[in-house]
Design a protein around this motif. Structure first.
Motif, PDB file in Angstrom:
ATOM      1  N   ASP A  43      22.871  15.810   9.506  1.00 23.45           N
ATOM      2  CA  ASP A  43      22.344  16.804   8.677  1.00 23.45           C
ATOM      3  C   ASP A  43      22.767  18.278   9.081  1.00 23.45           C
ATOM      4  OD1 ASP A  43      20.757  14.797   7.656  1.00 23.45           O
ATOM      5  OD2 ASP A  43      19.240  14.782   9.010  1.00 23.45           O
ATOM      6  N   GLY A  44      23.699  18.411   9.876  1.00 25.33           N
ATOM      7  CA  GLY A  44      24.093  19.846  10.116  1.00 25.33           C
ATOM      8  C   GLY A  44      23.329  20.546  11.307  1.00 25.33           C
ATOM      9  N   LYS A  45      22.110  19.590  11.834  1.00 22.90           N
ATOM     10  CA  LYS A  45      21.304  20.521  12.870  1.00 22.90           C
ATOM     11  C   LYS A  45      21.947  20.004  14.216  1.00 22.90           C
ATOM     12  CE  LYS A  45      16.748  20.097  14.621  1.00 22.90           C
ATOM     13  NZ  LYS A  45      15.246  19.424  14.430  1.00 22.90           N
ATOM     14  N   LYS A  46      21.980  21.249  14.998  1.00 21.66           N
ATOM     15  CA  LYS A  46      22.494  21.234  16.322  1.00 21.66           C
ATOM     16  C   LYS A  46      21.840  20.193  17.242  1.00 21.66           C
ATOM     17  CE  LYS A  46      24.273  24.440  19.723  1.00 21.66           C
ATOM     18  NZ  LYS A  46      24.512  25.803  20.023  1.00 21.66           N
ATOM     19  N   ILE A  47      22.364  19.406  17.935  1.00 25.29           N
ATOM     20  CA  ILE A  47      22.198  18.404  18.978  1.00 25.29           C
ATOM     21  C   ILE A  47      21.374  19.060  20.124  1.00 25.29           C
ATOM     22  CG2 ILE A  47      22.382  16.215  19.950  1.00 25.29           C
ATOM     23  CD1 ILE A  47      24.710  15.630  18.030  1.00 25.29           C
ATOM     24  N   ASP A  48      20.174  18.752  20.480  1.00 24.30           N
ATOM     25  CA  ASP A  48      19.633  18.957  21.812  1.00 24.30           C
ATOM     26  C   ASP A  48      20.174  18.345  22.913  1.00 24.30           C
ATOM     27  OD1 ASP A  48      18.344  20.046  23.710  1.00 24.30           O
ATOM     28  OD2 ASP A  48      16.252  20.362  22.875  1.00 24.30           O
ATOM     29  N   PHE A  49      21.233  18.386  23.535  1.00 21.19           N
ATOM     30  CA  PHE A  49      21.814  17.548  24.629  1.00 21.19           C
ATOM     31  C   PHE A  49      20.926  17.858  25.953  1.00 21.19           C
ATOM     32  CE2 PHE A  49      25.501  17.623  21.631  1.00 21.19           C
ATOM     33  CZ  PHE A  49      25.729  16.210  21.732  1.00 21.19           C
ATOM     34  N   GLN A  50      20.310  18.858  25.822  1.00 23.43           N
ATOM     35  CA  GLN A  50      19.324  19.195  26.937  1.00 23.43           C
ATOM     36  C   GLN A  50      18.366  18.082  27.073  1.00 23.43           C
ATOM     37  OE1 GLN A  50      19.394  21.675  29.849  1.00 23.43           O
ATOM     38  NE2 GLN A  50      18.093  19.879  30.288  1.00 23.43           N
ATOM     39  N   LYS A  51      17.714  18.007  25.905  1.00 25.08           N
ATOM     40  CA  LYS A  51      16.635  17.054  25.959  1.00 25.08           C
ATOM     41  C   LYS A  51      17.248  15.504  26.115  1.00 25.08           C
ATOM     42  CE  LYS A  51      12.863  15.581  22.602  1.00 25.08           C
ATOM     43  NZ  LYS A  51      12.377  15.948  21.251  1.00 25.08           N
ATOM     44  N   LYS A  52      18.395  15.225  25.309  1.00 25.55           N
ATOM     45  CA  LYS A  52      18.852  13.760  25.489  1.00 25.55           C
ATOM     46  C   LYS A  52      19.281  13.562  26.947  1.00 25.55           C
ATOM     47  CE  LYS A  52      22.124  12.554  22.793  1.00 25.55           C
ATOM     48  NZ  LYS A  52      21.576  11.443  22.196  1.00 25.55           N
ATOM     49  N   ASN A  96      21.085  31.037  27.400  1.00 20.85           N
ATOM     50  CA  ASN A  96      21.059  32.545  27.197  1.00 20.85           C
ATOM     51  C   ASN A  96      21.714  33.280  25.911  1.00 20.85           C
ATOM     52  OD1 ASN A  96      22.447  35.131  27.960  1.00 20.85           O
ATOM     53  ND2 ASN A  96      21.199  34.795  29.862  1.00 20.85           N
ATOM     54  N   ALA A  97      20.847  33.796  25.272  1.00 23.75           N
ATOM     55  CA  ALA A  97      21.388  34.421  24.034  1.00 23.75           C
ATOM     56  C   ALA A  97      22.637  35.369  24.130  1.00 23.75           C
ATOM     57  CB  ALA A  97      20.240  35.240  23.267  1.00 23.75           C
ATOM     58  N   ASP A  98      22.602  35.953  25.164  1.00 23.10           N
ATOM     59  CA  ASP A  98      23.828  36.867  25.300  1.00 23.10           C
ATOM     60  C   ASP A  98      24.943  36.235  25.671  1.00 23.10           C
ATOM     61  OD1 ASP A  98      22.270  39.155  25.161  1.00 23.10           O
ATOM     62  OD2 ASP A  98      21.708  39.322  27.331  1.00 23.10           O
ATOM     63  N   LEU A  99      24.803  34.989  26.465  1.00 23.15           N
ATOM     64  CA  LEU A  99      26.271  34.365  26.688  1.00 23.15           C
ATOM     65  C   LEU A  99      26.591  33.526  25.280  1.00 23.15           C
ATOM     66  CD1 LEU A  99      25.561  32.502  30.065  1.00 23.15           C
ATOM     67  CD2 LEU A  99      27.054  34.284  29.674  1.00 23.15           C
ATOM     68  N   GLU A 100      25.545  33.169  24.532  1.00 22.12           N
ATOM     69  CA  GLU A 100      25.903  32.395  23.152  1.00 22.12           C
ATOM     70  C   GLU A 100      26.533  33.221  22.234  1.00 22.12           C
ATOM     71  OE1 GLU A 100      26.229  29.377  20.930  1.00 22.12           O
ATOM     72  OE2 GLU A 100      25.216  29.228  22.906  1.00 22.12           O
ATOM     73  N   SER A 101      26.399  34.614  22.346  1.00 19.19           N
ATOM     74  CA  SER A 101      26.687  35.437  21.319  1.00 19.19           C
ATOM     75  C   SER A 101      28.206  35.745  21.428  1.00 19.19           C
ATOM     76  CB  SER A 101      25.979  36.831  21.511  1.00 19.19           C
ATOM     77  OG  SER A 101      26.340  37.546  22.758  1.00 19.19           O
ATOM     78  N   VAL A 102      28.717  35.579  22.872  1.00 20.94           N
ATOM     79  CA  VAL A 102      30.154  35.753  23.022  1.00 20.94           C
ATOM     80  C   VAL A 102      30.984  34.437  23.232  1.00 20.94           C
ATOM     81  CG1 VAL A 102      29.736  37.979  24.226  1.00 20.94           C
ATOM     82  CG2 VAL A 102      29.755  36.065  25.448  1.00 20.94           C
ATOM     83  N   ALA A 103      30.359  33.366  22.675  1.00 19.48           N
ATOM     84  CA  ALA A 103      30.845  31.992  23.216  1.00 19.48           C
ATOM     85  C   ALA A 103      31.727  31.727  21.711  1.00 19.48           C
ATOM     86  CB  ALA A 103      29.778  30.879  23.270  1.00 19.48           C
ATOM     87  N   ARG A 104      32.659  30.695  21.989  1.00 20.48           N
ATOM     88  CA  ARG A 104      33.562  30.446  21.035  1.00 20.48           C
ATOM     89  C   ARG A 104      32.481  29.579  20.012  1.00 20.48           C
ATOM     90  NH1 ARG A 104      36.243  26.735  24.966  1.00 20.48           N
ATOM     91  NH2 ARG A 104      34.978  25.006  24.934  1.00 20.48           N
ATOM     92  N   ASP A 105      33.091  29.222  18.802  1.00 19.96           N
ATOM     93  CA  ASP A 105      32.411  28.601  17.655  1.00 19.96           C
ATOM     94  C   ASP A 105      32.155  27.242  18.299  1.00 19.96           C
ATOM     95  OD1 ASP A 105      32.448  30.798  15.982  1.00 19.96           O
ATOM     96  OD2 ASP A 105      34.356  30.229  15.150  1.00 19.96           O
ATOM     97  N   SER A 106      30.978  26.682  17.760  1.00 13.35           N
ATOM     98  CA  SER A 106      30.674  25.413  18.275  1.00 13.35           C
ATOM     99  C   SER A 106      31.487  24.513  17.617  1.00 13.35           C
ATOM    100  CB  SER A 106      29.111  25.035  18.013  1.00 13.35           C
ATOM    101  OG  SER A 106      28.344  25.882  18.892  1.00 13.35           O
ATOM    102  N   GLN A 107      31.737  23.127  18.116  1.00 15.55           N
ATOM    103  CA  GLN A 107      32.604  22.130  17.571  1.00 15.55           C
ATOM    104  C   GLN A 107      31.549  21.310  16.749  1.00 15.55           C
ATOM    105  OE1 GLN A 107      34.981  20.094  20.454  1.00 15.55           O
ATOM    106  NE2 GLN A 107      35.291  21.919  21.472  1.00 15.55           N
ATOM    107  N   SER A 108      32.127  20.305  15.826  1.00 12.88           N
ATOM    108  CA  SER A 108      31.339  19.446  14.962  1.00 12.88           C
ATOM    109  C   SER A 108      30.391  18.550  15.764  1.00 12.88           C
ATOM    110  CB  SER A 108      32.374  19.005  13.886  1.00 12.88           C
ATOM    111  OG  SER A 108      33.502  18.238  14.795  1.00 12.88           O
TER     112      SER A 108
END
Length: 297
Positions: free
Chosen positions: A137-146, A119-131
């Motif tokens: 390569d700096g690409k966000k990992i798709d843990f849903q797919k994993k 949800n983009a609206d929830l993501e917009s107010v979420a805290r910064d993602s952790q490392s």
């Protein structure tokens, strides 16, 4: 005539036969009455027995239907027929961890793992993602797919934990924590104060945890701000904007020396209690009188 009326005469023999016939008839009538009475009693007994078992079967069918609805609504298993019933074979093969999260649209599992997590609206107010949410390569990992691709339960648990932390789902424990963590509460307040350019002299809990409505409890919060009116208003505004709800229930505002505004307020912050699925037991009574004897109306 005298010979015909003696004890050995034909008249006596005729009366004796009539007497035996009456006795046999009376015995037959008595036997028939007994059989009819027993049949009536048995009919009443079996009628009540069948009625009671019908109530038991109906209660069992209702319980089975409720379990099937729960399984379907949560999204635990696949294999239900058109009427939503699961066979014993389908239940034996049921493994929630082996299901693709996208394969159960409309279920709680799908809404959380797919709709809310992205949800983009929830993501917009979420805290910064952790490392840990990004690869080398700096690409966000798709843990849903994993999560969907692995069959290992330990890996699924780890991927699920990372999915909660690296997706829009991470905003949910920020807004409504799952436990009474007073240190996290003080940290949230401190973040609000920092954004308001105000440093409190001290921060500490103001009382004991209080149970509220079912599944929801509160932590008392005491807020004291003595600063300029602009700083005090910034504090109140940022509390209002905070993703975590702070319910200020009483407040006192007064002017002090050096053009400072003093705010004293008391309120609460919320958190959820652990929620478990509760199985209820239902007693089936054969009659209303049996229910009343058991003390139930």
């Amino acid at each position: 005539m005298a010979e015909e009326n003696n004890e050995g005469g034909p008249a006596f023999a005729k009366r004796l036969k009539i007497s035996k016939t009456q006795q046999e008839t009376l015995i037959i009538v008595l036997i028939a009455a007994v059989v009819l009475g027993v049949s009536g009693v048995l009919a009443i007994f079996f009628g009540k027995y069948i009625g009671f078992n019908s109530k038991v079967i109906e209660a069992k069918d209702t319980a089975i239907s409720d379990y099937e609805k729960t399984i379907t609504n949560i999204g635990l298993c696949k294999g239900a027929d058109k009427e939503g019933h699961f066979s014993d074979e389908a239940l034996a093969k049921c493994n929630p961890n082996a299901l693709d999260s996208t394969s159960m649209p409309g279920s709680l599992r799908y809404n959380v793992m797919v709709n809310m997590a992205k949800n983009a609206d929830l993501e917009s107010v979420a805290r910064d993602s952790q490392s840990d949410c990004y690869d080398a390569d700096g690409k966000k990992i798709d843990f849903q797919k994993k999560f969907d691709e692995t069959d290992n339960d330990e890996e699924k648990a780890r991927d699920l934990s990372m999915l909660k932390m690296c997706s829009a789902l991470r905003v949910i424990p920020d807004a409504l924590p799952a436990q009474a963590n007073e240190e996290a509460l003080m940290s949230s307040l401190n973040e609000i104060f920092n954004r308001s350019n105000w440093v409190p002299e001290s921060l500490s809990p103001s009382g004991n945890v209080v149970s509220g409505t079912e599944g929801l409890s509160t932590i008392p919060v005491s807020l004291s701000v003595e600063a300029g009116s602009d700083v005090t208003m910034n504090v109140l505004t940022n509390i209002e904007r905070s993703i975590r709800t702070f319910d200020l229930q009483a407040a006192t505002i007064s002017w002090s020396s050096q053009d400072k505004l003093t705010l004293q307020s008391q309120g609460v912050a919320y958190y959820t209690n652990n929620g478990d699925i509760v199985e209820n037991n239902k007693t089936v009574y054969a009659s209303n009188s049996a229910r009343k004897k058991a003390g139930n109306k």
